[in-house]
Write an enzyme that holds these catalytic residues in place. Structure first.
Site, mmCIF file in Angstrom:
data_model
loop_
_atom_site.group_PDB
_atom_site.id
_atom_site.type_symbol
_atom_site.label_atom_id
_atom_site.label_comp_id
_atom_site.label_asym_id
_atom_site.label_seq_id
_atom_site.Cartn_x
_atom_site.Cartn_y
_atom_site.Cartn_z
ATOM 1 N N TYR A 112 0.961 -1.233 0.088
ATOM 2 C CA TYR A 112 -0.002 -0.036 -0.061
ATOM 3 C C TYR A 112 0.844 0.923 0.004
ATOM 4 O O TYR A 112 1.883 1.017 0.577
ATOM 5 C CB TYR A 112 -1.041 -0.346 1.378
ATOM 6 C CG TYR A 112 -1.609 -0.801 1.423
ATOM 7 C CD1 TYR A 112 -2.779 -0.240 1.219
ATOM 8 C CD2 TYR A 112 -1.322 -2.558 0.856
ATOM 9 C CE1 TYR A 112 -4.439 -1.104 1.055
ATOM 10 C CE2 TYR A 112 -3.000 -3.482 1.856
ATOM 11 C CZ TYR A 112 -3.836 -2.663 1.227
ATOM 12 O OH TYR A 112 -5.173 -3.788 1.488
ATOM 13 N N TYR A 151 -0.510 -10.066 0.501
ATOM 14 C CA TYR A 151 0.762 -9.622 1.115
ATOM 15 C C TYR A 151 1.207 -10.650 2.835
ATOM 16 O O TYR A 151 -0.081 -10.445 3.049
ATOM 17 C CB TYR A 151 0.410 -8.259 1.380
ATOM 18 C CG TYR A 151 -0.291 -7.865 1.879
ATOM 19 C CD1 TYR A 151 -0.218 -7.435 3.464
ATOM 20 C CD2 TYR A 151 -1.447 -7.027 1.304
ATOM 21 C CE1 TYR A 151 -2.007 -7.286 3.685
ATOM 22 C CE2 TYR A 151 -1.969 -6.643 1.628
ATOM 23 C CZ TYR A 151 -2.936 -6.741 3.058
ATOM 24 O OH TYR A 151 -4.172 -5.961 3.504
ATOM 25 N N ARG A 161 -2.499 -12.521 3.364
ATOM 26 C CA ARG A 161 -4.371 -11.268 3.537
ATOM 27 C C ARG A 161 -4.205 -12.256 2.332
ATOM 28 O O ARG A 161 -3.383 -11.921 1.082
ATOM 29 C CB ARG A 161 -3.768 -10.609 3.133
ATOM 30 C CG ARG A 161 -3.968 -9.019 4.428
ATOM 31 C CD ARG A 161 -4.950 -10.036 5.161
ATOM 32 N NE ARG A 161 -6.646 -10.107 5.120
ATOM 33 C CZ ARG A 161 -7.524 -9.568 4.999
ATOM 34 N NH1 ARG A 161 -7.892 -8.424 4.361
ATOM 35 N NH2 ARG A 161 -8.446 -9.797 4.469
ATOM 36 N N HIS A 164 -7.617 -8.580 -2.224
ATOM 37 C CA HIS A 164 -8.218 -7.937 -1.831
ATOM 38 C C HIS A 164 -8.198 -6.146 -2.808
ATOM 39 O O HIS A 164 -7.519 -5.662 -2.428
ATOM 40 C CB HIS A 164 -9.016 -7.792 -0.564
ATOM 41 C CG HIS A 164 -8.108 -7.675 0.486
ATOM 42 N ND1 HIS A 164 -6.831 -8.406 0.495
ATOM 43 C CD2 HIS A 164 -7.719 -6.056 0.773
ATOM 44 C CE1 HIS A 164 -5.853 -6.925 1.770
ATOM 45 N NE2 HIS A 164 -6.864 -6.112 2.160
ATOM 46 N N HIS A 166 -10.537 -3.196 -0.878
ATOM 47 C CA HIS A 166 -11.278 -2.545 -0.224
ATOM 48 C C HIS A 166 -12.985 -1.683 -0.904
ATOM 49 O O HIS A 166 -12.117 -0.823 -1.840
ATOM 50 C CB HIS A 166 -10.814 -1.386 0.923
ATOM 51 C CG HIS A 166 -9.513 -2.162 1.650
ATOM 52 N ND1 HIS A 166 -10.064 -2.731 2.683
ATOM 53 C CD2 HIS A 166 -8.530 -3.001 1.250
ATOM 54 C CE1 HIS A 166 -8.967 -3.913 3.468
ATOM 55 N NE2 HIS A 166 -8.021 -2.841 2.485
#
Lengths: 246, 189
Positions: A112, A151, A161, A164, A166
């Site tokens: 991110y 990640y 995770r 995905h 959000h």
């Protein structure tokens, strides 16, 4: 200032969600819930004027390229280009038109663009990972982005995770506000992910998984996924007086 | 006959919510310089007393006349009584778990069962570790309508003060305790 006291207010109601529709706030497999989930039961609140209304956020919040996360910079974002599209519906299958959809995600390498993300995967200078769109009159939205990477995180031993995106949605009323995550079909990491699996009902869990949509791919350009999002439906109230504005 | 669909489940915003949900003007329910505007400030702490630095609150409220610019207000949608009033605010927490919203006091509202709801804002709380938003309400101290408010009356007396803001020099303070002693009252809507 007018006060309509005296006259009885007839408000639309929104159906309460099934107990298994959402993950329990205290889901100890996801460690952070242990110190953050309230310990007292939620207090039942009948829906009132404040709950059946809500912000109707329109065009003013959108920039020209907000729906295309691959073209928000001087160069093109790295990774597998994907189209993510779908409809925002209510629990009765009715379109939710002109509502703001906000998304954010990791880049193709699973990182991110956030100061707190220390996973040493490369940052892409051409990818912020933030998108916005408004649904059209039929409740449809459309994004162009890149396939996010998986990640690691520190929740449990060898925790990863699943990929995905959000999603944040407002609907038309405060009761419809929803933040969720879209997952990709067939992800091998589902079995060990406590966020995904905190949703206990397998059918409800499946509603967070997008469908690969070959018909919406663009040849020699992008794969496509379809992700419909369902917000709460209205209670079947008989309205006296005015008709529902539809 | 319409088709019944199951709702999409809620998921946490995760630790990086601020990249996706940041609005530079988010805290401004009303523009700076609005007459009568104040700051509603607060902090969010978890069950260990630690500041929740990866959180966000969103507010929703009526205008000072107690009206909503919304088609589902049965009294009719009405443009706000205050220029630039959005009814909605969004504020992320800082490195000490603090948020701030710039707003005006809402008017009282008629209650569906009759009577009046005291002026209030509703807040949604989102954070890493919250698998679904939490919903609470902010009431104002010294407001004569609080005693008869139908929502406050459903809350056990010993916990009602968690829904009351405190007066401060530039407005009000409303702290949110997610868990433990003096846990904030959260509602199922």
């Amino acid at each position: 200032m007018t006060q309509d006291t005296g006259r009885k207010l007839v408000l639309p109601g929104y159906r309460r969600d099934d107990v298994d529709a959402h993950p329990p706030l205290l889901s100890p497999g996801y460690g952070s819930t242990v110190t953050r989930a309230p310990r007292q039961p939620l207090v039942f609140l009948p829906q009132r004027l404040t709950e059946v209304t809500g912000p109707l956020l329109g065009e003013g919040r959108l920039g020209e390229l907000d729906h295309d996360l691959t073209r928000q910079h001087d160069g093109e974002a790295l990774g597998q280009r994907i189209i993510v599209h779908g409809r925002v519906l209510d629990g009765d299958g009715r379109a939710v038109p002109h509502t703001l959809v906000e998304i954010w995600q990791a880049n193709a390498a699973g990182r991110y663009r956030h100061a707190a993300d220390t996973w040493p995967a490369p940052l892409d200078p051409h990818f912020t990972g933030v998108g916005r769109a408004l649904t059209d009159e039929r409740g449809r939205y459309h994004f162009v982005t890149v396939q996010p990477g998986a990640y690691p995180w520190r929740n449990h031993d060898n925790a990863w995770r699943p990929a995905h995106i959000h999603f944040s949605l407002f609907g038309r009323a405060f009761t419809q506000r929803l933040v969720t995550q879209m997952y990709f079909p067939g992800d091998p990491l589902f079995f060990q992910d406590p966020v995904f699996n905190a949703v206990r009902d397998p059918r409800a869990r499946q509603r967070m998984v997008a469908r690969y949509d070959h018909a919406a791919t663009r040849p020699e350009w992008a794969l496509a996924y379809e992700f419909d999002i369902v917000l709460r439906g209205r209670e079947a109230t008989v309205f006296e007086g005015e008709d529902d504005d539809e | 006959m319409s088709e019944r669909l199951g709702v999409t489940p809620a998921q946490t915003v995760g630790p990086y919510l601020h990249i996706g949900l940041h609005w530079p003007d988010g805290p401004y329910v009303v523009p700076e310089g609005t007459a009568g505007a104040f700051w509603l400030r607060g902090s969010i702490v978890d069950g260990t007393g630690a500041a929740v630095v990866d959180a966000m609150v969103e507010s929703w409220q009526a205008d000072p006349d107690g009206r909503f610019d919304h088609p589902d207000d049965p009294r009719g949608a009405r443009p706000p009584a205050v220029d630039g009033f959005r009814g909605f605010g969004r504020a992320e927490t800082d490195t000490q778990g603090r948020y701030a919203l710039h707003t005006v006091r809402p008017g009282p509202l008629p209650a569906p069962e009759g009577g009046t709801e005291a002026p209030h804002l509703t807040l949604s709380v989102f954070a890493r570790g919250l698998l679904h938003r939490l919903v609470t309400r902010v009431y104002f101290p010294g407001e004569p309508g609080n005693a008869a408010d139908p929502v406050l009356r459903t809350v056990e007396p010993g916990r009602r003060d968690t829904l009351l803001a405190r007066s401060t020099a530039d407005g009000f303070q409303f702290d949110i305790r997610l868990q433990g002693e003096h846990e904030t009252v959260f509602f199922a809507v």
